[in-house]
Design a protein around this motif. Structure first.
Motif, PDB file in Angstrom:
ATOM      1  N   GLY A 198       0.801  -1.208   0.000  1.00  0.00           N
ATOM      2  CA  GLY A 198       0.000   0.000   0.000  1.00  0.00           C
ATOM      3  C   GLY A 198       0.838   1.263   0.000  1.00  0.00           C
ATOM      4  N   ILE A 199       0.152   2.377  -0.195  1.00  0.00           N
ATOM      5  CA  ILE A 199       0.846   3.661  -0.311  1.00  0.00           C
ATOM      6  C   ILE A 199       1.550   4.035   0.985  1.00  0.00           C
ATOM      7  N   GLU A 200       0.976   3.624   2.127  1.00  0.00           N
ATOM      8  CA  GLU A 200       1.591   3.973   3.418  1.00  0.00           C
ATOM      9  C   GLU A 200       2.995   3.386   3.533  1.00  0.00           C
ATOM     10  N   GLN A 201       3.122   2.100   3.199  1.00  0.00           N
ATOM     11  CA  GLN A 201       4.441   1.466   3.300  1.00  0.00           C
ATOM     12  C   GLN A 201       5.439   2.129   2.364  1.00  0.00           C
TER      13      GLN A 201
ATOM     14  N   ALA B 287       6.514   5.409   3.747  1.00  0.00           N
ATOM     15  CA  ALA B 287       7.401   5.188   4.897  1.00  0.00           C
ATOM     16  C   ALA B 287       8.804   4.803   4.421  1.00  0.00           C
TER      17      ALA B 287
ATOM     18  N   VAL C 122      10.570   7.844   3.169  1.00  0.00           N
ATOM     19  CA  VAL C 122      11.032   8.704   4.265  1.00  0.00           C
ATOM     20  C   VAL C 122      12.304   8.131   4.882  1.00  0.00           C
ATOM     21  N   LYS C 123      12.325   6.803   5.102  1.00  0.00           N
ATOM     22  CA  LYS C 123      13.511   6.168   5.686  1.00  0.00           C
ATOM     23  C   LYS C 123      14.713   6.329   4.761  1.00  0.00           C
TER      24      LYS C 123
ATOM     25  N   ALA D 260      16.018   9.789   4.916  1.00  0.00           N
ATOM     26  CA  ALA D 260      16.795  10.019   6.141  1.00  0.00           C
ATOM     27  C   ALA D 260      18.218   9.496   5.971  1.00  0.00           C
ATOM     28  N   GLN D 261      18.324   8.310   5.343  1.00  0.00           N
ATOM     29  CA  GLN D 261      19.638   7.712   5.130  1.00  0.00           C
ATOM     30  C   GLN D 261      20.480   8.573   4.179  1.00  0.00           C
TER      31      GLN D 261
ATOM     32  N   ASN E 272      20.154  11.813   3.641  1.00  0.00           N
ATOM     33  CA  ASN E 272      20.556  13.046   4.308  1.00  0.00           C
ATOM     34  C   ASN E 272      21.675  12.796   5.306  1.00  0.00           C
ATOM     35  N   LEU E 273      21.609  11.643   5.974  1.00  0.00           N
ATOM     36  CA  LEU E 273      22.663  11.303   6.930  1.00  0.00           C
ATOM     37  C   LEU E 273      24.012  11.193   6.217  1.00  0.00           C
TER      38      LEU E 273
ATOM     39  N   SER F  48      25.224  14.618   5.158  1.00  0.00           N
ATOM     40  CA  SER F  48      25.706  15.425   6.278  1.00  0.00           C
ATOM     41  C   SER F  48      27.092  14.979   6.702  1.00  0.00           C
TER      42      SER F  48
END
Lengths: 136, 144
Positions: free
Chosen positions: B107-110, B113, B116-117, B120-121, B123-124, B127
């Motif tokens: 589904g779209i939620e997974q 998510a 987003v994860k 984050a990786q 951007n980490l 940085s």
């Protein structure tokens, strides 16, 4: 941190499934025939949630999954409509026994739960970003 | 000299992480674009496979840096070239083969998510890379 995402996402999926069941109940409020076209009142359904032990965070937080979609154990509402094509021999038509008020309250609660989980996801994201700010 | 400074730091590793997260972002974006496409199977790049490949490459680099004979022995045991091999080529190559779909309709939620994860990786890694370059600049300009 990433497992917290998965836990929140599992709830998003579960609450959306619940909302889908509620939409189905409200859409079929006056349905008097089943999928084969025979006279039979639509039976309202509800979603049963269960904690998902496969999805746990390091802190012991647990995800949720949809265990099953159950049919409500209620008798149909009999309405006296002798002219209706689906009426029985006594002139009664079986209508689904759906309480619009409680369905709406359930829909509201599912929506709020969905929003709450989005809020948690935002907080988790913010936490991660703040940790990153230490580096930068 | 500059290349040796850059190659001994974590910059090449972070570069691969950014490469991977960007490639995975494209795949996940494709999944969301096709959320209503009938018969579409969601695709993904496996972060686990990538991490495994990256780990091997990093270990190889460390060992090779510690003992000069390690690279030769590894070349004799496997088919790794003795010169110019830093393990990162393999990571780069492996990204082309980890595309998979598990036949499940997610589904779209997974998908969101996962994006987003992944972000984050990404951007980490960026940085960390930025701070590496800041250190380098501090050394060049002799001020922080």
């Amino acid at each position: 941190m990433f497992s917290a995402f998965d836990v929140s996402t599992s709830s998003l999926v579960a609450q959306r499934t619940r909302l889908n069941a509620i939409s189905s109940n409200l859409a079929n409020m006056s349905t008097t025939r089943n999928e084969r076209g025979e006279p039979e009142a639509y039976v309202p359904r509800f979603v049963v949630f269960q904690t998902d032990t496969e999805m746990t965070t390091s802190g012991g937080g647990q995800g949720v999954k949809v265990a099953s979609v159950e049919y409500a154990n209620v008798e149909p509402k009999m309405k006296h409509e002798p002219g209706h094509p689906d009426a029985n021999e006594n002139g009664y038509v079986a209508y689904p026994n759906i309480d619009m008020t409680s369905e709406f309250v359930d829909a509201l609660s599912a929506t709020r739960a969905y929003e709450a989980n989005i809020g948690v996801i935002e907080i988790t994201k913010d936490l991660g970003q703040r940790t990153l700010q230490i580096l930068a | 000299m500059l290349s040796s400074i850059l190659d001994t730091s974590t910059v090449p590793v972070l570069e691969q992480v950014v490469n991977f997260t960007q490639a995975r972002h494209g795949v996940l974006a494709g999944n969301i674009a096709n959320i209503d496409t009938p018969g579409y199977k969601t695709r993904d790049l496996s972060p686990e496979d990538f991490q495994e490949n990256l780990k091997e490459a990093i270990e190889y680099r460390h060992r090779a840096a510690e003992s000069p004979t390690y690279a030769i022995n590894a070349a004799l045991a496997g088919k790794k070239p003795v010169t110019g091999y830093d393990g990162m080529d393999q990571v780069r190559e492996s990204m082309k083969h980890v595309l998979f779909h598990d036949n499940s309709d997610v589904g779209i939620e997974q998908q969101v998510a996962e994006i987003v994860k992944n972000q984050a990786q990404h951007n980490l890694a960026l940085s960390l890379m930025t701070s590496q370059f800041r250190l380098l600049r501090a050394a060049i300009t002799e001020r922080a």
